[in-house]
Design a protein around this motif. Structure first.
Motif, PDB file in Angstrom:
ATOM      1  N   GLN A  65       2.557  13.863 -45.562  1.00 23.53           N
ATOM      2  CA  GLN A  65       1.680  12.798 -45.079  1.00 23.53           C
ATOM      3  C   GLN A  65       2.386  11.903 -44.046  1.00 23.53           C
ATOM      4  OE1 GLN A  65      -1.774  12.331 -45.795  1.00 23.53           O
ATOM      5  NE2 GLN A  65      -1.480  14.438 -46.447  1.00 23.53           N
ATOM      6  N   SER A  66       2.473  10.611 -44.286  1.00 18.90           N
ATOM      7  CA  SER A  66       2.973   9.697 -43.257  1.00 18.90           C
ATOM      8  C   SER A  66       4.471   9.779 -43.011  1.00 18.90           C
ATOM      9  CB  SER A  66       2.584   8.251 -43.596  1.00 18.90           C
ATOM     10  OG  SER A  66       1.205   8.052 -43.410  1.00 18.90           O
ATOM     11  N   CYS A 197      -0.045  15.361 -40.659  1.00 17.48           N
ATOM     12  CA  CYS A 197       0.168  14.753 -41.974  1.00 17.48           C
ATOM     13  C   CYS A 197       0.165  15.791 -43.093  1.00 17.48           C
ATOM     14  CB  CYS A 197      -0.895  13.696 -42.250  1.00 17.48           C
ATOM     15  SG  CYS A 197      -0.725  12.189 -41.263  1.00 17.48           S
TER      16      CYS A 197
END
Length: 310
Positions: A65-66, A197
């Motif tokens: 993800q981030s 992501c």
């Protein structure tokens, strides 16, 4: 630090994490992540010239993800240089990672490249002069080279899950477009962003991929030393959104979190550390991961605010 001593510390950190009753809450607003078992934990430490040490489920792949925003930022800076900062700031947000209010107040210029609006702009910048597949390939190629592992891939099911439910990110993209800070159609930029992501890695791979940010002798030379210093500074001040100050206070190292439960943390000149536990705290960062990193730095002395234990 000797390998056997560091291994004992990692085992101690993992044992404490597994014994913790409150494991946080998974990111249930993304259907693919909502199905992940929160009763999991892994940690890995990579150092140049040493084997990557692990504890827990360090070979279990998860959606970074981030955390991917660190790698995309490095790619964007390599492509645009300081021109990127005309479109995105370098200040802590003090707001949730998907805040619309802050973007409205600041007329479409995101506060930093790690909140969602800023990461969307950064991805849009990587798209400059490229097709989405080419831009995504450049990001994935950078991650694979940093980790030394061509097996790293994108989980398309996670990406499609985010596309189907990413209404707030679409709102951010359209708001950016309304202020002239998006150069490509929102669906193209966000399609690239969601797939970025959805890169899937395990803790050992992620720790290896972060080695270039340690600036250690023998670490991969992916970007210049001055750029490493600046990326680490942004990770320290902005890498955990409105929980960045809390993470700096508790851990004392630059780190970047993701709602998949991963955290990449850099001990400059020493090591790259990856931790994963899917349950999140109130900031949207890994609860057990944050606690584990605090325990690790307490035991090793690895903090930019105090002398390392070696």
């Amino acid at each position: 630090m000797e390998e056997d001593k560091l291994q004992r510390i990692l085992d101690q950190v993992a044992d404490a994490a597994f014994a913790t009753a409150d494991k946080g809450r998974v990111a249930d607003y993304i259907p693919e992540l909502a199905a992940v078992d929160p009763d999991q934990f892994a940690i890995a430490v990579a150092r140049p010239g040493h084997p990557t040490l692990t504890a827990g489920r360090a070979q279990k792949a998860f959606s970074i993800q981030s955390v991917s925003k660190v790698f995309t930022l490095a790619v964007a800076l390599g492509k645009l240089g300081d021109r990127l900062w005309n479109r995105v700031g370098r200040e802590p947000s003090g707001q949730a990672f998907d805040s619309v209010i802050l973007l409205e107040q600041e007329k479409g210029r995101p506060r930093n490249p790690f909140i969602n609006a800023g990461a969307i702009v950064t991805t849009d910048a990587v798209l400059e002069g490229s097709e989405p597949k080419e831009a995504l390939a450049a990001i994935l190629r950078f991650v694979r080279e940093a980790a030394g592992d061509d097996a790293i891939h994108i989980n398309d099911s996670v990406a499609q899950s985010e596309i189907a439910t990413g209404h707030r990110n679409f709102a951010l993209a359209h708001y950016l477009l309304s202020h002239g800070n998006l150069q490509h159609p929102p669906e193209l930029t966000l399609g690239t962003y969601f797939h970025q992501c959805a890169i899937e890695m395990n803790c050992a791979q992620l720790a290896d991929a972060g080695l270039f940010l340690t600036a250690c002798d023998g670490a991969p030379r992916m970007v210049s030393p001055s750029r490493i210093r600046r990326i680490n500074a942004l990770m320290m001040t902005c890498g955990h959104y409105d929980g960045s100050g809390d993470y700096a206070y508790r851990v004392g190292l630059p780190g970047k979190s993701g709602v998949g439960g991963g955290i990449l943390t850099i001990a400059p000149g020493i090591a790259s550390i990856a931790v994963w536990a899917p349950g999140l705290n109130r900031y949207g960062n890994s609860k057990l991961g944050t606690e584990a990193m605090q325990r690790l730095t307490d035991l090793t002395g690895w903090s930019v605010f105090g002398a390392a234990a070696g």
